[in-house]
Scaffold this active site. Structure first.
Site, mmCIF file in Angstrom:
data_model
loop_
_atom_site.group_PDB
_atom_site.id
_atom_site.type_symbol
_atom_site.label_atom_id
_atom_site.label_comp_id
_atom_site.label_asym_id
_atom_site.label_seq_id
_atom_site.Cartn_x
_atom_site.Cartn_y
_atom_site.Cartn_z
ATOM 1 N N ASP A 140 0.844 -1.196 0.000
ATOM 2 C CA ASP A 140 0.000 0.000 0.000
ATOM 3 C C ASP A 140 0.878 1.245 0.000
ATOM 4 O O ASP A 140 1.788 1.367 0.813
ATOM 5 C CB ASP A 140 -0.928 -0.005 1.220
ATOM 6 N N HIS A 147 -3.882 14.058 1.098
ATOM 7 C CA HIS A 147 -4.170 13.140 2.211
ATOM 8 C C HIS A 147 -2.999 13.120 3.192
ATOM 9 O O HIS A 147 -3.194 13.226 4.406
ATOM 10 C CB HIS A 147 -4.434 11.735 1.660
ATOM 11 N N GLU A 214 -9.229 4.136 -2.410
ATOM 12 C CA GLU A 214 -7.970 3.919 -3.140
ATOM 13 C C GLU A 214 -8.232 3.254 -4.486
ATOM 14 O O GLU A 214 -9.270 2.633 -4.710
ATOM 15 C CB GLU A 214 -7.026 3.015 -2.328
ATOM 16 N N LYS A 266 -4.601 -2.002 10.020
ATOM 17 C CA LYS A 266 -4.863 -2.049 8.580
ATOM 18 C C LYS A 266 -5.092 -3.450 8.044
ATOM 19 O O LYS A 266 -5.482 -3.590 6.889
ATOM 20 C CB LYS A 266 -3.642 -1.473 7.837
#
Ligand code: MN
Length: 441
Positions: A140, A147, A214, A266
């Protein structure tokens, strides 16, 4: 290398699958995204399919009819009869392009194969999906400077954007085993947090549950360990793009992320859309990639003329929320934000090239996440952390409910599409997922 437009992009093409010609569908004959599906609730095998209008064309069934005779080889046969896209991804750009042309020919109005192919269609409403590929490795990234700056301000008010950000595409190795397909449900994660004002952490359900809007990047044919992929070749190694929701537990993240980065905040669930839109399908919707003149320009290995000419993707990205109450009232999901992938500080080819500059090998089916795609305006933020300003400013929904973070029973839906004058609108379908209450600890 930039993919040039060809007859498969012709805006005038129409399909004999009439639902593909409506103008509002995500899947006109110019799109042709790949997925893995079977008849809902059946014990059939999963097959590779292509979305066309509101239908799916079963590629294994179509191959049995001889539709892809020009591509015939043992390797192609193995790929097309597979229950994942990995083998097709591994065949490389020339095969993907030839298959796209064969599909375009077979599905356009007037195709001689129409009568035979009718039997290879399944309505999308009657389908269930599997992950499009077996995802070996998942990385990722963090490519939206908007952001990164907004989140940095919340975590480090005095030092929002770390000095490496504008030089190196920041990423971390995530976990592939918990990536699920749209429709995924999961329990609110339990873990350690350090509540404000306490001197010792507590363990319990995360209180600050969030999503991240995303783009997912599926690697096609990879590179051998020790070899790197140069910027000019990078997109030839990318099979296509999907939508990715990288669910995040912000209170767990804040406590655990230093010094090695995200971990349990995550890895409990990430959800992707069933359809993978190919790089070739996206060719009409490219934009020049730019870097503010006041910022550092990329080091030479991350720079190219093609990148400046057409390195960015003009893809609209929408996030919607449907609360449990809205679902029970029968009301439609409500939009939380709308942004665009073209704002990305680093783009797809730079991520692939940077990932392999040290000789790291990428393999067919590996997934890269773009990082949360927030645009320059506050309402273009791709996470609740930003929209609620760190949980301080509630978002008031049209039915009077309020949210700062995700509540149990909430569904988050993401959609993506590309459109421009002279080209049809093509879409990614959607990715949805629902948060269930935490399990007792
Ligand atoms: Mn993320």
């Amino acid at each position: 290398m930039t993919i040039t437009l060809n007859e498969t992009h012709d805006a005038a093409l129409r399909s004999w699958v009439t639902s593909a010609n409506t103008g509002s569908t995500d899947f006109p004959v110019q799109n042709l995204p790949y997925g893995v599906f079977k008849r809902k609730g059946s014990s059939e095998h999963f097959n590779i399919g292509v979305a066309i209008g509101d239908q799916i064309l079963d590629l294994a069934e179509a191959h049995r009819l001889g539709i892809f005779s020009e591509l015939d080889s043992k390797a192609f046969e193995h790929a097309i009869f597979s229950d994942s896209l990995n083998a097709l991804m591994n065949l490389g750009h020339a095969t993907w392009s030839a298959l796209r042309l064969a599909l375009s020919n077979a599905l356009r109005e007037g195709a001689t194969q129409q009568d035979a192919l009718q039997a290879c269609l399944l309505p999308q409403l009657d389908a269930e999906y599997a992950l499009p590929a077996q995802i070996g490795d998942y990385t990722d990234f963090y490519t939206s400077v908007h952001h990164a700056t907004a989140v940095g301000k919340l975590f480090r008010p005095d030092n929002p954007l770390l000095p490496n950000y504008k030089w190196v595409p920041i990423g971390y190795h995530g976990r592939s085993s918990s990536i699920g397909i749209s429709g995924q449900t999961f329990h609110r994660p339990v873990g350690q947090t350090m509540p404000p004002g306490l001197s010792e952490p507590v363990v319990g359900p995360a209180k600050r549950m969030d999503y991240e809007m995303e783009i997912g990047i599926f690697i096609g044919n990879g590179n051998a360990l020790g070899e790197r992929i140069g910027i000019e070749d990078a997109e030839q190694h990318v099979f296509g793009l999907c939508l990715l929701n990288d669910w995040s537990a912000r209170d767990m993240q804040a406590w655990e992320y230093q010094p090695l980065g995200p971990f349990l905040a995550k890895n409990f669930a990430s959800t992707i859309s069933p359809w993978v839109v190919t790089i070739e399908a996206l060719a009409p919707y490219r934009k020049g990639w730019t870097r503010d003149a006041a910022d550092p320009q990329p080091l030479p290995y991350l720079e190219s003329a093609d990148l400046r000419d057409s390195g960015a993707f003009d893809i609209q990205l929408e996030v919607l929320l449907q609360t449990d109450t809205m679902r029970k009232e029968g009301s439609a999901p409500q939009r939380l934000s709308l942004s665009n992938f073209r704002h990305s500080y680093w783009t797809v080819s730079q991520l692939v090239t940077h990932h392999t500059v040290n000789g790291c090998n990428l393999r067919a089916g590996d997934l890269l996440g773009s990082g949360t795609q927030s645009g320059p305006l506050p309402e273009e933020a791709g996470s609740l952390l930003e929209l609620s300003e760190g949980g301080k400013k509630p978002i008031v929904l049209s039915n009077g409910e309020q949210r700062v973070f995700i509540a149990d029973g909430d569904s988050i839906i993401m959609r993506g599409w590309a459109q421009k004058d002279g080209a049809p609108r093509i879409g990614f379908g959607e990715v949805s997922g629902t948060l269930l209450p935490a399990l007792a600890i």
